[in-house]
Design a protein around this motif. Structure first.
Motif, PDB file in Angstrom:
ATOM      1  N   TYR A  89       0.690  -1.148  -0.069  1.00  0.00           N
ATOM      2  CA  TYR A  89      -0.011   0.115   0.177  1.00  0.00           C
ATOM      3  C   TYR A  89       0.883   1.269   0.014  1.00  0.00           C
ATOM      4  CZ  TYR A  89      -3.545   3.333   1.185  1.00  0.00           C
ATOM      5  OH  TYR A  89      -4.604   4.334   1.049  1.00  0.00           O
ATOM      6  N   PRO A  91       0.186   5.063   0.871  1.00  0.00           N
ATOM      7  CA  PRO A  91      -0.796   6.019   1.624  1.00  0.00           C
ATOM      8  C   PRO A  91      -0.666   7.202   0.688  1.00  0.00           C
ATOM      9  CG  PRO A  91       0.917   4.974   3.324  1.00  0.00           C
ATOM     10  CD  PRO A  91       1.528   4.554   1.942  1.00  0.00           C
ATOM     11  N   ARG A 180      -9.494   5.819   3.765  1.00  0.00           N
ATOM     12  CA  ARG A 180      -8.388   6.598   3.966  1.00  0.00           C
ATOM     13  C   ARG A 180      -8.389   7.596   5.052  1.00  0.00           C
ATOM     14  NH1 ARG A 180      -5.911   8.538  -1.763  1.00  0.00           N
ATOM     15  NH2 ARG A 180      -4.182   8.986  -0.360  1.00  0.00           N
ATOM     16  N   ASN A 183      -3.084   9.791   7.573  1.00  0.00           N
ATOM     17  CA  ASN A 183      -1.835   9.178   7.610  1.00  0.00           C
ATOM     18  C   ASN A 183      -1.794   7.705   7.090  1.00  0.00           C
ATOM     19  OD1 ASN A 183      -2.625   7.857   9.983  1.00  0.00           O
ATOM     20  ND2 ASN A 183      -1.360   8.956  11.156  1.00  0.00           N
ATOM     21  N   GLY A 184      -2.869   7.185   6.414  1.00  0.00           N
ATOM     22  CA  GLY A 184      -2.570   5.962   5.873  1.00  0.00           C
ATOM     23  C   GLY A 184      -4.122   5.317   5.753  1.00  0.00           C
ATOM     24  N   VAL A 216       4.361  -1.320   3.589  1.00  0.00           N
ATOM     25  CA  VAL A 216       4.248  -0.072   3.573  1.00  0.00           C
ATOM     26  C   VAL A 216       5.337   0.782   3.458  1.00  0.00           C
ATOM     27  CG1 VAL A 216       2.068   0.000   4.700  1.00  0.00           C
ATOM     28  CG2 VAL A 216       3.982   0.025   5.988  1.00  0.00           C
ATOM     29  N   VAL A 220       5.964   3.843   8.349  1.00  0.00           N
ATOM     30  CA  VAL A 220       4.798   3.546   8.705  1.00  0.00           C
ATOM     31  C   VAL A 220       4.276   2.470   9.116  1.00  0.00           C
ATOM     32  CG1 VAL A 220       2.546   3.657   7.350  1.00  0.00           C
ATOM     33  CG2 VAL A 220       4.373   5.274   6.453  1.00  0.00           C
ATOM     34  N   ALA A 222       1.778  -0.980  10.175  1.00  0.00           N
ATOM     35  CA  ALA A 222       0.581  -1.607   9.584  1.00  0.00           C
ATOM     36  C   ALA A 222       0.144  -2.787  10.651  1.00  0.00           C
ATOM     37  CB  ALA A 222       0.647  -2.582   8.248  1.00  0.00           C
ATOM     38  N   ILE A 257      -3.415   1.107   8.966  1.00  0.00           N
ATOM     39  CA  ILE A 257      -1.999   1.920   8.310  1.00  0.00           C
ATOM     40  C   ILE A 257      -1.734   3.116   8.833  1.00  0.00           C
ATOM     41  CG2 ILE A 257      -0.796   2.311   6.124  1.00  0.00           C
ATOM     42  CD1 ILE A 257      -2.096  -0.156   5.066  1.00  0.00           C
ATOM     43  N   GLY A 258      -0.760   3.452   9.360  1.00  0.00           N
ATOM     44  CA  GLY A 258      -0.463   4.997   9.864  1.00  0.00           C
ATOM     45  C   GLY A 258       0.696   4.994  10.889  1.00  0.00           C
TER      46      GLY A 258
END
Length: 491
Positions: A89, A91, A180, A183-184, A216, A220, A222, A257-258
């Motif tokens: 992914y 972002p 979304r 930040n992710g 990622v 970042v 996950a 994610i972020g």
């Protein structure tokens, strides 16, 4: 949940009303891609196929599990045992590339079978290592293997896909699917959203174990379900490998994610606890809520029986990014604005009621939400607050035209009602009536027996009422007729 709870007059999460029984009525977010019939990608032609079309030499599996509210969800002809999802992914662009490996057993002779996939572009597929023909029509991705699959045979399909995953927006504006964030992203699947980020059999009646591998950009994180097996960085990108060993319905699978503050510990019984707090959320900085997590776990085990999974924790994201709380398996996702102990109790109760004991169809939703709401009542009762009887009396005092009495909890009139107030509050009131009928100790034993009997399985409302009557030693038609199936406010 659907992550929705009302506690002490505070809106813990708004019920996702307006869900539609068929996906064509849902709109999709900007940036969706692929899946359109007649598109040539990766050397395969994705041709539009009429539902139930017959391939030469045999019949494909059904294109849906015939759920009373979401008949197109899930698929017939096979039973999934394991998913291995490999995701990459970005972002910044919102681009997702994925490989979904599904191990399953054919429950019928199959010339073809379906997967649910909405808004992503299926590029190629194999079945048992040989190229399969693809057809994609709406949410139905049909794979025709080169050789027919015989009933009872194990098989492995692999689908390569890519695109900007969609969020599904319902009439009331609430979204699910791949959401979304600043930040992710975070993936919410209840009831239909999982098909937006991986192909599979997306009905709660088809549970499986999972490996979820997410790559990622470096820096970042996950987060997913179950145990983190490995975390490796190479070439400016980091890969996280998560494993959910116990069976899981796809609607409680997640990826978050972020940028997260990771906090790890263990319960007294040895369960590893990994929680992820969004670093931009500014929540629980003193650890007051997370500090009570072991207490919640131990209390729930006393009330409901042994914890059903091999990992635990919680994900806290920005309230602006995540519209409601959801009982994502082993690691519930809760918005920062409602990250309170009572809501942790609600979502953790779902690990027993909804995740381990999973509803057979979406009509049985009250078995999830009624128990999770009653868990809140029990928590306050056991910790010096209002008793469950106080909660019951307060709700029963509401006017006959109040939302709680709109419909029977076991018979929501439509898909838009499966997360309505009767499912939550009146569902909890059904349980309180059972408790009154069998006594406190009888009720505790009944609940613990229920979670053990259907551990990692499925159950319907009929399964539950039969079980309760067998344990009570008498029929309880007065409760079922008035509180579970009756119209209007019971006397």
């Amino acid at each position: 949940m659907i992550g929705c709870v009302k506690t002490s007059g505070r809106l813990a999460a708004v019920a996702v009303a307006g869900l539609l029984a068929t996906l064509p009525a849902c709109s999709q977010s900007d940036g969706r891609s692929g899946g359109a019939a007649g598109t040539r990608t990766g050397g395969d032609t994705l041709r539009r196929a009429a539902p139930g079309a017959v391939f030469r030499g045999g019949h494909p599996g059904a294109a849906g599990a015939r759920d009373p509210y979401f008949p197109e969800l899930g698929n017939g002809g096979y039973d999934v045992t394991h998913y291995a999802l490999t995701l990459d992914y970005d972002p910044d662009s919102g681009r997702l590339k994925g490989t979904a490996e599904m191990t399953a057993r054919a429950t019928a002779d199959l010339s073809a079978f379906n997967l649910d996939l909405l808004g992503m572009e299926a590029r190629s597929a194999t079945v048992d290592g040989r190229r399969a023909q693809l057809r994609h029509d709406g949410q139905e991705l049909t794979l025709q293997p080169r050789d027919h699959l015989r009933k009872g045979a194990a098989f492995r399909s692999v689908v390569h896909y890519a695109g900007n995953p969609t969020s599904i927006t319902h009439d009331n504006g609430w979204r699910e699917g791949w959401l979304r964030t600043d930040n992710g992203a975070v993936a919410f699947g209840e009831p239909t959203g999982s098909m937006s980020w991986f192909p599979g059999s997306h009905h709660p009646s088809d549970k499986a174990s999972y490996d979820i591998i997410v790559t990622v950009p470096e820096g970042v994180q996950a987060i997913s379900n179950g145990r983190l097996l490995t975390q490796r960085t190479s070439g400016g990108r980091t890969t996280f490998h998560w494993r959910q060993d116990e069976p899981m319905a796809s609607h409680v699978a997640t990826v978050a994610i972020g940028s997260y503050d990771i906090r790890s510990s263990r319960t007294r019984s040895g369960i590893p606890v990994l929680s992820a707090i969004d670093t931009t959320a500014g929540v629980d900085e003193d650890g007051a809520v997370l500090g009570r997590f072991p207490e919640v776990m131990e209390w729930a085990e006393r009330r409901f029986g042994p914890y059903p999974f091999s990992a635990a924790g919680v994900i806290v994201d920005q309230a602006a990014d995540v519209p409601y709380a959801l009982e994502t398996q082993t690691r519930p996702t809760i918005p920062a604005g409602i990250f309170h102990t009572t809501n942790v109790v609600h979502e953790m109760a779902h690990q027993w009621f909804g995740n381990s004991v999973t509803p057979r169809t979406w009509r049985d939703m009250w078995l999830n939400e009624g128990f999770a709401t009653y868990a809140e009542w029990l928590w306050t009762e056991d910790h010096g607050g209002a008793s469950a009887q106080d909660h019951f009396d307060r709700n029963h005092a509401k006017a006959p035209d109040d939302d709680e009495w709109d419909f029977p909890p076991a018979e929501p009139p439509s898909a838009s009602d499966i997360s309505g107030q009767p499912v939550y509050v009146r569902g909890a009131m059904v349980l309180h009536m059972i408790r009154q009928a069998v006594g406190d100790e009888g009720f505790r034993a009944l609940v613990r027996g229920w979670t053990l009997r259907h551990r990692h399985g499925h159950a319907s409302t009929e399964d539950f009422t039969s079980y309760v009557e067998a344990r009570a030693g008498r029929d309880l038609d007065a409760i079922w007729d008035s509180w579970l199936y009756g119209d209007g406010k019971p006397a």
